[in-house]
Design an enzyme around this catalytic site. Structure first.
Site, PDB file in Angstrom:
ATOM      1  N   ASP A  37       0.831  -1.215   0.000  1.00  0.00           N
ATOM      2  CA  ASP A  37       0.000   0.000   0.000  1.00  0.00           C
ATOM      3  C   ASP A  37       0.865   1.265   0.000  1.00  0.00           C
ATOM      4  O   ASP A  37       1.962   1.273   0.567  1.00  0.00           O
ATOM      5  CB  ASP A  37      -0.914  -0.022   1.237  1.00  0.00           C
ATOM      6  N   ASN A  48       1.261   3.426  -2.982  1.00  0.00           N
ATOM      7  CA  ASN A  48       1.762   3.882  -4.291  1.00  0.00           C
ATOM      8  C   ASN A  48       1.193   5.255  -4.655  1.00  0.00           C
ATOM      9  O   ASN A  48       1.913   6.121  -5.166  1.00  0.00           O
ATOM     10  CB  ASN A  48       1.355   2.908  -5.405  1.00  0.00           C
ATOM     11  N   GLY A  49      -0.100   5.428  -4.391  1.00  0.00           N
ATOM     12  CA  GLY A  49      -0.774   6.680  -4.758  1.00  0.00           C
ATOM     13  C   GLY A  49      -0.195   7.859  -3.993  1.00  0.00           C
ATOM     14  O   GLY A  49       0.098   8.920  -4.565  1.00  0.00           O
ATOM     15  N   ARG A  98      -0.986   8.771 -10.239  1.00  0.00           N
ATOM     16  CA  ARG A  98      -1.086   7.561  -9.415  1.00  0.00           C
ATOM     17  C   ARG A  98      -0.469   6.372 -10.151  1.00  0.00           C
ATOM     18  O   ARG A  98       0.179   5.519  -9.546  1.00  0.00           O
ATOM     19  CB  ARG A  98      -2.551   7.282  -9.057  1.00  0.00           C
ATOM     20  N   HIS A 122       2.208   3.356  -9.187  1.00  0.00           N
ATOM     21  CA  HIS A 122       2.091   1.901  -9.363  1.00  0.00           C
ATOM     22  C   HIS A 122       3.285   1.359 -10.151  1.00  0.00           C
ATOM     23  O   HIS A 122       3.755   0.259  -9.890  1.00  0.00           O
ATOM     24  CB  HIS A 122       0.789   1.552 -10.078  1.00  0.00           C
ATOM     25  N   GLU A 146     -12.332  -4.974  -4.511  1.00  0.00           N
ATOM     26  CA  GLU A 146     -12.869  -3.617  -4.301  1.00  0.00           C
ATOM     27  C   GLU A 146     -12.166  -2.584  -5.192  1.00  0.00           C
ATOM     28  O   GLU A 146     -12.677  -1.482  -5.388  1.00  0.00           O
ATOM     29  CB  GLU A 146     -12.693  -3.184  -2.836  1.00  0.00           C
ATOM     30  N   LEU A 173      11.075 -20.395  -5.319  1.00  0.00           N
ATOM     31  CA  LEU A 173      10.085 -19.508  -4.674  1.00  0.00           C
ATOM     32  C   LEU A 173       8.743 -19.670  -5.359  1.00  0.00           C
ATOM     33  O   LEU A 173       8.645 -19.566  -6.581  1.00  0.00           O
ATOM     34  CB  LEU A 173      10.520 -18.029  -4.789  1.00  0.00           C
ATOM     35  N   SER A 212      -8.031  -5.215   4.952  1.00  0.00           N
ATOM     36  CA  SER A 212      -8.625  -4.850   3.649  1.00  0.00           C
ATOM     37  C   SER A 212      -9.056  -6.047   2.799  1.00  0.00           C
ATOM     38  O   SER A 212      -8.762  -6.104   1.603  1.00  0.00           O
ATOM     39  CB  SER A 212      -7.649  -3.977   2.850  1.00  0.00           C
TER      40      SER A 212
HETATM   41  C1  FPP Z   1      -2.023   0.180  -3.241  1.00  0.00           C
HETATM   42  O1  FPP Z   1      -1.587   1.505  -3.315  1.00  0.00           O
HETATM   43  C2  FPP Z   1      -1.510  -0.571  -4.359  1.00  0.00           C
HETATM   44  C3  FPP Z   1      -2.279  -1.179  -5.317  1.00  0.00           C
HETATM   45  C4  FPP Z   1      -3.754  -1.158  -5.341  1.00  0.00           C
HETATM   46  C5  FPP Z   1      -1.665  -1.880  -6.433  1.00  0.00           C
HETATM   47  C6  FPP Z   1      -0.465  -2.720  -6.139  1.00  0.00           C
HETATM   48  C7  FPP Z   1       0.211  -2.940  -7.408  1.00  0.00           C
HETATM   49  C8  FPP Z   1       1.522  -2.849  -7.629  1.00  0.00           C
HETATM   50  C9  FPP Z   1       2.538  -2.599  -6.590  1.00  0.00           C
HETATM   51  C10 FPP Z   1       2.019  -2.942  -9.012  1.00  0.00           C
HETATM   52  C11 FPP Z   1       2.247  -4.226  -9.640  1.00  0.00           C
HETATM   53  C12 FPP Z   1       2.339  -5.447  -8.813  1.00  0.00           C
HETATM   54  C13 FPP Z   1       3.148  -6.490  -9.111  1.00  0.00           C
HETATM   55  C14 FPP Z   1       3.026  -7.755  -8.370  1.00  0.00           C
HETATM   56  C15 FPP Z   1       4.158  -6.381 -10.173  1.00  0.00           C
HETATM   57  P1  FPP Z   1      -2.670   2.672  -3.349  1.00  0.00           P
HETATM   58  O2  FPP Z   1      -2.907   3.042  -4.760  1.00  0.00           O
HETATM   59  O3  FPP Z   1      -3.884   2.253  -2.587  1.00  0.00           O
HETATM   60  O4  FPP Z   1      -1.895   3.788  -2.597  1.00  0.00           O
HETATM   61  P2  FPP Z   1      -2.521   4.952  -1.713  1.00  0.00           P
HETATM   62  O5  FPP Z   1      -3.146   4.308  -0.527  1.00  0.00           O
HETATM   63  O6  FPP Z   1      -1.333   5.758  -1.351  1.00  0.00           O
HETATM   64  O7  FPP Z   1      -3.502   5.680  -2.588  1.00  0.00           O
END
Ligand code: FPP
Length: 247
Positions: free
Chosen positions: A24, A26-27, A37, A41, A72, A136, A201
């Protein structure tokens, strides 16, 4: 502490067999830099790649489950959802050979049906090509929800019960567990959630019954080898009692 010394310390303790990560933040990472955003990712995918390589190189544990997209997450803006799927597809296509060569077995858990055709095809191809790899097992939870998984297992079990005349009294934990999408994976020992939120979640629900939980404020794109080793050190300080009293 230098990474090598930290690694040595972690190696001297008990390591988990199965680790899960809720990736969690990335955004927020992107927003703080004035980026989109999707850029967050993209950076998150690079972090996932880095962590997987490290786990394989150092043989830290044999099972890793990453939560990439929840049931979701469809509620996000269309271009973010499309962008995430496109990112995952190109990630998997680019990594196919590396997965095969480095002994990674890929398993995608979740409802594949609503996923874009191209993504489904590459998943199927890599799962097949890596089925016998053993270094793995990398499970990617994609269009996954803990409640969906339990409900699906219950439905499949009901269907099976009809055809093999199975009574309710014969359904135990072990049998039920085998019907879950994660049925072929061992129990999860350790769950890491980045990004500062203290919740599950709708990730694995049944499987987390006795899992040690670790929450860090570090946003996923900033998570690195050192952060993983510190998390593992924390795991090694836990006393796992599985509900019993230790003598
Ligand atoms: C949550 O951050 C992250 C996600 C919903 C996507 C996770 C995906 C990746 C890390 C990319 C690809 C994955 C692999 C396995 C190569 P958020 O967008 O909810 O962040 P925020 O809470 O800061 O908005």
């Amino acid at each position: 502490m230098a990474l090598d010394a930290l690694l040595e310390e972690v190696r001297n303790g008990d390591l988990p067999t199965h680790v899960g990560i809720i990736m969690d933040g990335n955004g927020r990472w992107a927003k703080a830099r004035g980026l989109s955003r999707l850029e967050g990712h993209r950076q998150g995918a690079l972090t996932a790649e880095r962590i997987v390589r490290f786990v394989v190189k150092e043989r830290l544990f044999p099972y890793l489950t990453l939560f990439a997209f929840s049931t979701e997450n469809w509620a996000r803006p269309r271009h973010e959802v499309d962008g995430l799927f496109a990112l995952l597809e190109s990630f998997l296509r680019e990594k196919t050979e590396e997965f095969i060569d480095s002994g990674i077995r890929l398993l995608v858990v979740g409802d594949h049906r609503p996923l874009p055709e191209g993504l489904r095809a590459v998943i199927e191809e890599i799962e097949k090509k890596t089925a016998n790899n053993e270094t793995l097992t990398l499970a990617i939870a994609l269009n996954f929800g803990g409640r969906w998984a339990i409900l699906r297992a219950a439905k499949d079990l009901l269907r099976a019960a009809r055809s093999i005349a199975l009574g309710p009294e014969e359904v135990g934990e072990e049998l039920f567990r085998a019907y879950l999408p994660t049925g072929s994976l061992p129990d999860m020992d350790f769950l890491i959630r980045t990004g500062g939120r203290l919740r599950i979640s709708n990730f694995l629900l049944w499987e987390l019954a006795y899992t040690e939980l670790y929450f860090t404020d570090t946003l996923w794109p900033d998570f690195d080898e050192e952060a993983l080793l510190y998390a593992l050190k924390d795991f090694q300080r836990r006393e796992r009692s599985f509900g019993k009293v230790k003598g």
